[in-house]
Motif scaffolding. Structure first.
Motif, PDB file in Angstrom:
ATOM      1  N   ASP A  77       0.833  -1.209   0.000  1.00  0.00           N
ATOM      2  CA  ASP A  77       0.000   0.000   0.000  1.00  0.00           C
ATOM      3  C   ASP A  77       0.869   1.262   0.000  1.00  0.00           C
ATOM      4  N   ILE A  78       1.893   1.254   0.829  1.00  0.00           N
ATOM      5  CA  ILE A  78       2.781   2.416   0.915  1.00  0.00           C
ATOM      6  C   ILE A  78       3.539   2.592  -0.395  1.00  0.00           C
ATOM      7  N   ASN A  79       4.009   1.483  -0.952  1.00  0.00           N
ATOM      8  CA  ASN A  79       4.736   1.536  -2.224  1.00  0.00           C
ATOM      9  C   ASN A  79       3.843   2.060  -3.353  1.00  0.00           C
ATOM     10  N   ASN A  80       2.589   1.608  -3.392  1.00  0.00           N
ATOM     11  CA  ASN A  80       1.645   2.086  -4.409  1.00  0.00           C
ATOM     12  C   ASN A  80       1.356   3.575  -4.234  1.00  0.00           C
ATOM     13  N   ALA A  81       1.216   4.009  -2.990  1.00  0.00           N
ATOM     14  CA  ALA A  81       0.986   5.431  -2.722  1.00  0.00           C
ATOM     15  C   ALA A  81       2.194   6.257  -3.167  1.00  0.00           C
ATOM     16  N   LEU A  82       3.390   5.708  -2.976  1.00  0.00           N
ATOM     17  CA  LEU A  82       4.621   6.378  -3.396  1.00  0.00           C
ATOM     18  C   LEU A  82       4.628   6.555  -4.916  1.00  0.00           C
ATOM     19  N   LYS A  83       4.294   5.495  -5.626  1.00  0.00           N
ATOM     20  CA  LYS A  83       4.260   5.563  -7.096  1.00  0.00           C
ATOM     21  C   LYS A  83       3.215   6.571  -7.571  1.00  0.00           C
ATOM     22  N   GLN A  84       2.051   6.578  -6.900  1.00  0.00           N
ATOM     23  CA  GLN A  84       0.994   7.515  -7.280  1.00  0.00           C
ATOM     24  C   GLN A  84       1.428   8.956  -7.018  1.00  0.00           C
ATOM     25  N   ALA A  85       2.123   9.182  -5.914  1.00  0.00           N
ATOM     26  CA  ALA A  85       2.614  10.526  -5.603  1.00  0.00           C
ATOM     27  C   ALA A  85       3.614  10.990  -6.657  1.00  0.00           C
ATOM     28  N   MET A  86       4.420  10.048  -7.170  1.00  0.00           N
ATOM     29  CA  MET A  86       5.358  10.395  -8.247  1.00  0.00           C
ATOM     30  C   MET A  86       4.591  10.813  -9.502  1.00  0.00           C
ATOM     31  N   ARG A  87       3.558  10.026  -9.832  1.00  0.00           N
ATOM     32  CA  ARG A  87       2.758  10.355 -11.029  1.00  0.00           C
ATOM     33  C   ARG A  87       2.050  11.688 -10.872  1.00  0.00           C
ATOM     34  N   ASP A  88       1.555  11.960  -9.656  1.00  0.00           N
ATOM     35  CA  ASP A  88       0.821  13.205  -9.393  1.00  0.00           C
ATOM     36  C   ASP A  88       1.743  14.397  -9.187  1.00  0.00           C
ATOM     37  N   ARG A  89       3.035  14.148  -9.115  1.00  0.00           N
ATOM     38  CA  ARG A  89       4.027  15.179  -8.827  1.00  0.00           C
ATOM     39  C   ARG A  89       3.714  15.927  -7.524  1.00  0.00           C
ATOM     40  N   ALA A  90       3.292  15.165  -6.514  1.00  0.00           N
ATOM     41  CA  ALA A  90       2.989  15.711  -5.192  1.00  0.00           C
ATOM     42  C   ALA A  90       4.261  15.643  -4.346  1.00  0.00           C
ATOM     43  N   ALA A  91       5.040  16.695  -4.389  1.00  0.00           N
ATOM     44  CA  ALA A  91       6.375  16.700  -3.780  1.00  0.00           C
ATOM     45  C   ALA A  91       6.356  16.437  -2.275  1.00  0.00           C
ATOM     46  N   ASP A  92       5.474  17.111  -1.537  1.00  0.00           N
ATOM     47  CA  ASP A  92       5.440  16.940  -0.079  1.00  0.00           C
ATOM     48  C   ASP A  92       5.043  15.516   0.297  1.00  0.00           C
ATOM     49  N   ARG A  93       4.017  15.017  -0.365  1.00  0.00           N
ATOM     50  CA  ARG A  93       3.551  13.656  -0.101  1.00  0.00           C
ATOM     51  C   ARG A  93       4.645  12.635  -0.449  1.00  0.00           C
ATOM     52  N   LEU A  94       5.283  12.845  -1.568  1.00  0.00           N
ATOM     53  CA  LEU A  94       6.345  11.959  -2.025  1.00  0.00           C
ATOM     54  C   LEU A  94       7.490  11.932  -1.010  1.00  0.00           C
ATOM     55  N   SER A  95       7.858  13.082  -0.525  1.00  0.00           N
ATOM     56  CA  SER A  95       8.932  13.197   0.460  1.00  0.00           C
ATOM     57  C   SER A  95       8.600  12.393   1.722  1.00  0.00           C
ATOM     58  N   THR A  96       7.374  12.537   2.214  1.00  0.00           N
ATOM     59  CA  THR A  96       6.965  11.821   3.426  1.00  0.00           C
ATOM     60  C   THR A  96       6.929  10.318   3.188  1.00  0.00           C
ATOM     61  N   LEU A  97       6.405   9.902   2.036  1.00  0.00           N
ATOM     62  CA  LEU A  97       6.334   8.472   1.726  1.00  0.00           C
ATOM     63  C   LEU A  97       7.736   7.869   1.598  1.00  0.00           C
ATOM     64  N   ARG A  98       8.661   8.641   1.067  1.00  0.00           N
ATOM     65  CA  ARG A  98      10.045   8.157   0.981  1.00  0.00           C
ATOM     66  C   ARG A  98      10.651   7.994   2.368  1.00  0.00           C
ATOM     67  N   LEU A  99      10.319   8.900   3.276  1.00  0.00           N
ATOM     68  CA  LEU A  99      10.794   8.778   4.660  1.00  0.00           C
ATOM     69  C   LEU A  99      10.261   7.495   5.300  1.00  0.00           C
ATOM     70  N   ILE A 100       8.993   7.194   5.036  1.00  0.00           N
ATOM     71  CA  ILE A 100       8.383   5.975   5.574  1.00  0.00           C
ATOM     72  C   ILE A 100       9.110   4.749   5.027  1.00  0.00           C
ATOM     73  N   MET A 101       9.302   4.708   3.710  1.00  0.00           N
ATOM     74  CA  MET A 101       9.968   3.562   3.091  1.00  0.00           C
ATOM     75  C   MET A 101      11.404   3.414   3.600  1.00  0.00           C
ATOM     76  N   ALA A 102      12.079   4.532   3.813  1.00  0.00           N
ATOM     77  CA  ALA A 102      13.452   4.484   4.337  1.00  0.00           C
ATOM     78  C   ALA A 102      13.474   3.885   5.740  1.00  0.00           C
ATOM     79  N   ALA A 103      12.515   4.280   6.571  1.00  0.00           N
ATOM     80  CA  ALA A 103      12.447   3.749   7.933  1.00  0.00           C
ATOM     81  C   ALA A 103      12.179   2.246   7.912  1.00  0.00           C
ATOM     82  N   ILE A 104      11.311   1.809   6.996  1.00  0.00           N
ATOM     83  CA  ILE A 104      11.002   0.381   6.880  1.00  0.00           C
ATOM     84  C   ILE A 104      12.237  -0.382   6.398  1.00  0.00           C
ATOM     85  N   LYS A 105      12.932   0.170   5.420  1.00  0.00           N
ATOM     86  CA  LYS A 105      14.135  -0.493   4.900  1.00  0.00           C
ATOM     87  C   LYS A 105      15.221  -0.579   5.975  1.00  0.00           C
ATOM     88  N   ASP A 106      15.350   0.473   6.793  1.00  0.00           N
ATOM     89  CA  ASP A 106      16.313   0.450   7.896  1.00  0.00           C
ATOM     90  C   ASP A 106      16.004  -0.713   8.838  1.00  0.00           C
TER      91      ASP A 106
END
Length: 155
Positions: free
Chosen positions: A6-35
């Motif tokens: 779900d988070i990964n799909n939201a990240l991809k959608q934010a990229m398509r929508d060019r939603a910079a703030d949302r994309l930034s936050t979703l990347r932070l979430i994914m980074a924390a999960i990867k850590d």
């Protein structure tokens, strides 16, 4: 692993929508999960990644950190930064289950106390463990702890 998708799909959608703030936050979430995935691998755990329960606790921790930061920024008169933290909280909370209200939390504490057969304050760890296994991401355990303590001490 549905939450990770779900988070990964939201990240991809934010990229398509060019939603910079949302994309930034979703990347932070994914980074924390990867850590956490990397830390789990170092501990010799399953290499497929952490489970949804662990991801929920990561998200809850991120929300708590941002609430504290927002409070600090507001006290320091930096409302622009506080607002940014609050908007990040909104995005993170999209992936958390619905928060329980006060009555639901009280009932959950009573049920957990009965389930583990807790009789004294020494059983608090068992009760908190039962609550965390069922309600991760649905309640603030920092606030629930004193409620459990009151219940076990006959309050």
């Amino acid at each position: 692993m549905a939450l990770r998708e779900d988070i990964n799909n939201a990240l991809k959608q934010a990229m398509r929508d060019r939603a910079a703030d949302r994309l930034s936050t979703l990347r932070l979430i994914m980074a924390a999960i990867k850590d956490r995935d990397i830390a789990a691998r170092g501990e010799g755990e399953d290499t497929s990644g952490v489970a949804d329960g662990e991801i929920l606790s990561i998200l809850a921790k991120m929300v708590k950190q941002r609430q504290e930061s927002a409070r600090t920024y507001e006290e320091g008169g930096r409302l622009d930064l506080a607002e940014r933290e609050l908007s990040e909280i909104t995005i993170i909370e999209e992936f958390l289950p619905k928060q329980l209200n006060e009555d639901e939390i009280t009932e959950a504490v009573k049920v957990a106390v009965a389930e583990v057969g807790a009789e004294s304050i020494r059983d608090m760890g068992k009760v908190m463990g039962a609550l965390k296994s069922k309600y991760t991401g649905q309640m603030d355990f920092g606030k629930v702890g004193p409620m459990v303590k009151d219940t076990l001490s006959g309050g």
